[in-house]
Design a protein around this motif. Sequence first.
Motif, short mmCIF file in Angstrom:
data_model
loop_
_atom_site.label_atom_id
_atom_site.label_comp_id
_atom_site.label_asym_id
_atom_site.label_seq_id
_atom_site.Cartn_x
_atom_site.Cartn_y
_atom_site.Cartn_z
N SER A 237 0.71 -1.17 -0.01
CA SER A 237 -0.01 -0.09 -0.12
C SER A 237 0.61 1.22 0.02
O SER A 237 2.10 1.38 0.00
CB SER A 237 -0.76 0.11 1.41
N CYS A 238 0.10 2.39 -0.34
CA CYS A 238 0.93 3.54 -0.37
C CYS A 238 1.30 4.05 1.03
O CYS A 238 0.64 4.03 1.80
CB CYS A 238 -0.15 4.56 -0.97
N GLY A 239 2.64 4.27 1.04
CA GLY A 239 3.19 5.03 2.41
C GLY A 239 2.53 6.32 2.77
O GLY A 239 2.84 6.82 3.79
N TYR A 240 2.07 6.86 1.78
CA TYR A 240 1.49 8.54 2.04
C TYR A 240 0.14 8.53 2.46
O TYR A 240 -0.20 9.10 3.45
CB TYR A 240 1.93 9.43 0.83
N CYS A 241 -0.74 7.81 1.52
CA CYS A 241 -2.15 7.97 1.77
C CYS A 241 -2.98 6.54 2.24
O CYS A 241 -3.92 6.73 2.38
CB CYS A 241 -2.95 8.50 0.60
N LYS A 242 -1.98 5.54 2.12
CA LYS A 242 -2.48 4.14 2.80
C LYS A 242 -3.36 3.20 1.67
O LYS A 242 -3.72 2.43 2.13
CB LYS A 242 -3.19 4.04 4.14
N CYS B 248 2.81 4.53 -9.76
CA CYS B 248 2.46 5.61 -9.01
C CYS B 248 0.99 5.18 -8.34
O CYS B 248 0.37 4.19 -8.59
CB CYS B 248 1.91 6.84 -9.75
N CYS B 249 0.94 5.65 -7.07
CA CYS B 249 -0.26 5.40 -6.21
C CYS B 249 -1.39 6.01 -7.05
O CYS B 249 -1.54 7.05 -7.41
CB CYS B 249 -0.29 6.42 -5.06
N PRO B 250 -2.58 4.88 -7.06
CA PRO B 250 -3.73 5.33 -7.88
C PRO B 250 -4.68 6.48 -7.23
O PRO B 250 -5.55 7.12 -7.82
CB PRO B 250 -4.81 3.95 -7.69
N ALA B 251 -4.38 6.70 -5.82
CA ALA B 251 -5.09 7.68 -5.21
C ALA B 251 -4.33 9.02 -4.99
O ALA B 251 -5.02 10.06 -5.27
CB ALA B 251 -5.44 7.19 -3.83
N CYS B 252 -3.17 9.06 -4.86
CA CYS B 252 -2.37 10.39 -4.40
C CYS B 252 -1.34 10.71 -5.53
O CYS B 252 -0.89 11.82 -5.52
CB CYS B 252 -1.85 10.52 -3.11
N GLN B 253 -1.15 9.68 -6.34
CA GLN B 253 -0.42 9.92 -7.56
C GLN B 253 1.19 10.00 -7.45
O GLN B 253 1.93 10.40 -8.40
CB GLN B 253 -0.66 11.24 -8.54
#
Length: 79
Positions: A3-8, A45-50
């Motif tokens: 998972s994304c470390g920024y927005c989870k 890239c993260c699908p949520a926060c890019q």
Amino acid sequence: MVSCGYCKAAVALYQKKGRGSLKRMYLEKIVNSAVDLSAVPETLCCPACQRQLATRVALKRKNTEAYQLIRSAVNSKEL
Ligand SMILES: [Zn+2]
């Protein structure tokens, strides 16, 4: 689960072999991904926060491609 470390946000489901922290994801072992990897993009890239989470690398020895994870940008946990 990666998972994304920024927005989870969930990014990919990965079939990990062995113990220890996940450093790279081999394409053929990515079971499920929230990002479309069919075109094998240069960066993951993260699908949520890019934000960029990984960079594609070619592994000549294994004749395959993988995503080298940016250590601080992803969380991985075993399911
Ligand atoms: Zn994110």
